[in-house]
Design an enzyme around this catalytic site. Structure first.
Site, PDB file in Angstrom:
ATOM      1  N   ASP A 289       0.830  -1.209   0.000  1.00 59.38           N
ATOM      2  CA  ASP A 289       0.000   0.000   0.000  1.00 59.38           C
ATOM      3  C   ASP A 289       0.865   1.260   0.000  1.00 59.38           C
ATOM      4  O   ASP A 289       0.677   2.160   0.816  1.00 59.38           O
ATOM      5  CB  ASP A 289      -0.935   0.002   1.213  1.00 59.38           C
ATOM      6  N   ILE A 290       1.818   1.315  -0.936  1.00 56.81           N
ATOM      7  CA  ILE A 290       2.657   2.511  -1.032  1.00 56.81           C
ATOM      8  C   ILE A 290       1.829   3.616  -1.676  1.00 56.81           C
ATOM      9  O   ILE A 290       1.520   3.578  -2.865  1.00 56.81           O
ATOM     10  CB  ILE A 290       3.926   2.234  -1.871  1.00 56.81           C
TER      11      ILE A 290
END
Length: 371
Positions: free
Chosen positions: A227-228
């Site tokens: 979940d960058i």
């Protein structure tokens, strides 16, 4: 086999229900912290609170006081059932911290544990305390070409380091925000009321099923952050008083998973395009990533489908979350404003005299030639 109990189902509310006074009591009971100041931070399904200690209340149980305060994390009721995932999140932060990656570090409670399971509002939630990491969120900074390139480089370095991290708690983990779960969006698509948007979403889900799912066994796999985005990346000014920034760290390991490295890249590119509204910026992230980590051609060819799928996942689950929790501030206005328009651009764009804004490899090569 997926454990259905651990997957979000329509109608479920999994976010913790707790007020500020209860948060203070938790911090005192579990960590011996007398809270001087408390601020709620953004969180999608979890709740996060920044705590500052009262300096007049010395707690002998905490030997190393975090100079910037703490974050009390209360995990959602689904992830809290998977103790292996909770333990993996703690271990991955300690693993990266010893490998020169700036990230939060978990703090032991008064019982010597890195988490506890608490009953809140009739549901069980894992509670942890992390040292607060200073820095500005990427979402508050201008997206320069250099910063986007550096982000790609940072993510590739992160994944290279994570090649040496394994945890049994992640092997069978499945949750709705994993890109591999895109086919499961079928049961949530009812939240999209506009027929044109629904057609677009269904087209992407079907494309994912026939273009990506049969090839999953061919893709390079390992533990990824998962979940960058602009809320999970920290930046600092390059120099005192400087207006340009450098990537300084990463936070929020709630979506860590044993998955595919190309998914990590696609997710990063998606959120940078969402933040800017411009598909071309994906090429700058790709440039930084591929200088550090090889991307096979067959994986590159999946990027447009993967990015489209992440957008659809974000838009459908975001709409579902707002339906369940209209006050949830994490579902950002940027996503709502830019998401469908960006998806249309990616799906419908034709090359012009300025090139194809989704030919990310050409954009990456052009940037690297210039630099």
């Amino acid at each position: 086999m997926t454990d259905a109990k651990l997957l979000l189902e329509p109608g479920q509310v999994i976010r913790p229900i707790i007020d500020h006074e209860q948060v203070k009591l938790l911090a005192e009971r579990l960590y011996g912290i007398s809270v001087l100041d408390l601020t709620e931070l953004n969180g999608y399904d979890d709740k996060n609170y920044k705590l500052t200690e009262d300096p007049n209340m010395k707690n002998p149980l905490i030997t190393n006081h975090s100079p910037y305060g703490y974050v009390l994390k209360i995990m959602n009721s689904i992830d809290s059932q998977n103790v292996g995932v909770v333990e993996a999140q703690n271990e991955i932060m300690n693993f990266l911290a010893t490998r020169s990656v700036t990230c939060p570090k978990p703090v032991r409670n008064i019982f010597g544990h890195l988490h506890s399971i608490e009953d809140l509002g009739g549901k069980k939630h894992a509670v942890r305390l992390l040292e607060y990491v200073p820095g500005e969120l990427l979402k508050n900074c201008p997206l320069s070409e250099a910063l986007l390139y550096q982000l790609g480089e940072f993510v590739a370095n992160l994944d290279n380091k994570l090649q040496n991290f394994n945890h049994s708690g992640l092997v069978s983990r499945q949750h709705m925000w994993m890109l591999s779960m895109v086919p499961e969006l079928e049961k949530f698509k009812y939240v999209i009321k506009d027929s044109e948007k629904l057609d677009l979403a269904e087209e992407v889900i079907e494309e994912f099923k026939y273009a990506v799912v049969p090839r999953l066994d061919e893709l390079e796999k390992g533990v990824i952050h998962g979940d960058i985005n602009e809320m999970n990346v920290l930046v600092l000014p390059k120099d005192a008083g400087a207006s340009d920034y450098r990537i300084s760290g990463v936070i929020d390991f709630g979506d860590i998973q044993y998955s595919y490295y190309v998914f990590e890249l696609a997710i990063t590119m998606t959120y940078m395009m969402l933040m800017s509204g411009d598909p071309r910026v994906g090429g700058l992230v790709l440039a930084g990533y591929t200088v550090t980590k090889r991307l096979p051609d067959e994986e590159y060819r999946l990027l447009k489908t993967l990015i489209s799928a992440r957008l659809v996942q974000s838009l459908i689950l975001g709409a579902y979350t707002l339906e369940q929790d209209p006050k949830n501030t994490y579902v950002t206005s940027t996503e709502k404003a830019n998401g469908w328009e960006l998806l249309r651009k990616i799906r419908k764009t034709k090359p012009t005299e300025n090139g194809d804004p989704t030919d990310w490899k050409a954009i990456a090569n052009e940037f690297l030639t210039r630099s």
